[in-house]
Structures are given as structure tokens and as C-alpha cells.
Design an enzyme around this catalytic site. Structure first.
Site, PDB file in Angstrom:
ATOM      1  N   GLY A  16       0.788  -1.225   0.000  1.00  0.00           N
ATOM      2  CA  GLY A  16       0.000   0.000   0.000  1.00  0.00           C
ATOM      3  C   GLY A  16       0.824   1.280   0.000  1.00  0.00           C
ATOM      4  CG  ASP A  55       2.606  -5.301  17.368  1.00  0.00           C
ATOM      5  OD1 ASP A  55       2.098  -4.172  17.195  1.00  0.00           O
ATOM      6  OD2 ASP A  55       2.025  -6.205  18.002  1.00  0.00           O
ATOM      7  CB  VAL A  56       3.702   0.299  15.380  1.00  0.00           C
ATOM      8  CG1 VAL A  56       4.518   0.231  14.105  1.00  0.00           C
ATOM      9  CG2 VAL A  56       2.210   0.185  15.104  1.00  0.00           C
ATOM     10  CG  ASN A  82       2.028   3.791   5.847  1.00  0.00           C
ATOM     11  OD1 ASN A  82       1.133   4.534   5.468  1.00  0.00           O
ATOM     12  ND2 ASN A  82       2.100   2.508   5.488  1.00  0.00           N
ATOM     13  CE1 TYR A 151      -8.202   4.917   9.520  1.00  0.00           C
ATOM     14  CE2 TYR A 151      -9.743   6.529   8.645  1.00  0.00           C
ATOM     15  CZ  TYR A 151      -8.542   5.847   8.561  1.00  0.00           C
ATOM     16  OH  TYR A 151      -7.680   6.099   7.522  1.00  0.00           O
ATOM     17  CB  THR A 186      -4.520   0.610   0.309  1.00  0.00           C
ATOM     18  OG1 THR A 186      -5.507   1.097   1.239  1.00  0.00           O
ATOM     19  CG2 THR A 186      -3.664   1.770  -0.172  1.00  0.00           C
TER      20      THR A 186
END
Length: 263
Positions: A16, A55-56, A82, A151, A186
Site C-alpha cells: 500500500g 508490531d508498532v 505509516n 478511526y 489499498t
């Protein structure tokens, strides 16, 4: 900016927007490091760079990724935060209907993923005189995403955090670019062919987002807007909030009606 030989680290980089960013920076001569939950190592092969499973939501993993990047490629000049997720309000379409986990996950990835990245990378950049921090948010962070309250809220927080970074460290050599597209082609669009409400102004390609990001860096702009119309919407929202909310309610009724849902 001359990216020749510079090091760019990207989270959510295996596909993406993240992958398009990698391609764009690499085409300018940069060395690229990719982090993702899966696929980063394979994707990085195309750039002769490095890839790592990260893994953020785990700061130690971000730190280990940056350590590896610096050890193998050199000092990090650009960090692209991102990695992101979208959790919808479905099936109820109740703005507060999503369970706590949806909200928790949204903030852990979309906000705290960027916070942890900045916490880890900025001291390294500061020690070398500065750097560039790109935070990929969303037009939802300036406006609203109908049917995706967690979101929207998390992306608003992400934009706010990007502003705080720019205010807090701009005088110390940190350039911050906040990327706010509407619909991008994406996996996040799922099976949607028109992008739903996010696609009201058309669907752009990940490469378009990357190109606008590099342009924003070059022009020293805080906002990178792949959909130019977002700037006008944001002004309308700020100047006539009641009218804007009313218009979005109308848009929601139209959207739900088109999906055969009660309004």
C-alpha cells in the site's frame, strides 16, 4: 532534498502507501528499511534494503528496528510512520457502538504507534542535527469518516500529535509532514469499488500519495493533501461547523439509504 544515500525507515512498509513511499524514496537514491507485521523482508529485497517484522504497539520492536537500520544502513534521515488500521462501527452503525477493543486498537496503532516511533527516532535524529518525520494520517483526521468513529477519533489525535511534534521540535531541526488523503487504492478499501464516503472525490493510487508527500517535504509544508479538495472542506468545517455537521448528517442518510439501511 537530496535523498542520495540517505536512510528512510518506514512502518507499514510492505504494501500500500508504505510500499509506494519506499519506491518513491528509493527512486530518489535513498536506502530503505521497511517494518511491517508481515512481508517486510520480501518487499525490501526490491530495494536492496532491509525488512523486519515489527508490531508498532510494542516500542521495543520499533527500537530494535531502528537499531538494525542504523547498524546496516546508517543514520536515519526520514522516518515514515505509516502503520494504521481501520475499525468500523458496523454492524450497528452506532457511533459509540464498537467495542472497547476496536477503540483501543485504533489508538494503539494509529496514535501510539506514531508516538512510540517519534520517541525512538527523534533523539537519534536530533543527535545528527535533525531529520524528517512523516505521519500518514487521513482526511478523516481533519474531517470525519462516516461509519468509523474510532478511526476518525484516532486520526484526529494523530494529526494533533503531528502538530505537537512540529511545534515542539521544529526549531530543533525536525521537519514534520502530516499526510491526509481520502480514499486510496489499498486493502483498507476492502471490496468497495467507489471508496464509499471516502471516495467522494475519487480514489487515488498509493504512488500519488507518495508523490504528494515528497512534494510537501520539498516545499516545507506541514500538510500533504493528495486530494486537494480536503483543504476547502477543512475550512468549511472550521468556519461553519453547524452547517458542516448538518451536511455530513445528510451524507450519512444518503449513504445508509444506498446500502438499504434504515435512516
Amino acid at each position: 532534498m537530496d535523498y542520495q544515500g540517505k536512510v528512510v525507515a518506514i512502518t507499514g512498509g510492505a504494501r500500500g502507501i508504505g510500499l509506494a513511499m519506499a519506491q518513491a524514496f528509493h527512486a530518489k537514491g535513498a536506502k530503505v528499511a521497511l517494518a511491517d507485521l508481515d512481508g517486510a523482508e520480501e518487499a525490501a529485497k526490491a530495494f536492496g534494503g532491509i525488512g523486519m517484522k515489527v508490531d508498532v504497539t510494542k516500542e521495543a520492536e520499533i527500537g530494535a528496528f531502528l537499531d538494525k537500520t542504523e547498524a546496516e544502513l546508517g543514520p536515519i534521515a526520514v522516518y515514515v510512520s505509516n502503520a494504521g488500521i481501520l475499525r468500523s462501527d458496523e454492524p450497528s452503525w452506532d457511533a459509540a457502538g464498537a467495542d472497547d477493543k476496536a477503540w483501543h486498537d485504533s489508538f494503539e496503532v494509529n496514535v501510539m504507534g506514531a508516538v512510540r516511533g517519534a520517541r525512538q527516532v527523534w533523539p537519534r535524529m536530533k543527535a545528527q542535527g535533525g531529520g524528517i518525520f512523516v505521519l500518514v494520517a487521513s482526511a478523516a483526521g481533519l474531517l470525519a469518516q462516516i461509519g468509523a468513529s474510532s478511526y476518525t477519533a484516532s486520526k484526529h489525535a494523530a494529526v494533533s500529535f503531528a502538530e505537537s511534534l512540529a511545534i515542539g521540535h521544529g526549531d530543533e531541526g525536525l521537519q514534520v509532514v502530516c499526510v491526509c488523503p481520502q480514499a486510496v487504492r489499498t486493502a483498507m478499501l476492502g471490496d468497495s469499488e467507489d471508496g464509499g464516503i471516502a471516495g467522494a472525490d475519487g480514489i487515488v493510487e498509493p504512488s500519488d500519495v507518495a508523490a504528494e508527500t515528497l512534494a510537501a517535504i520539498a516545499e516545507k509544508r506541514f500538510l500533504a493533501l493528495p486530494h486537494a479538495s480536503v483543504a476547502g472542506y477543512e475550512k468549511a468545517r472550521a468556519n461553519e461547523r453547524d452547517r458542516w455537521v448538518g451536511g455530513m448528517r445528510k451524507f450519512r442518510r444518503m449513504l445508509m439509504g444506498a446500502r438499504g439501511r434504515p435512516v
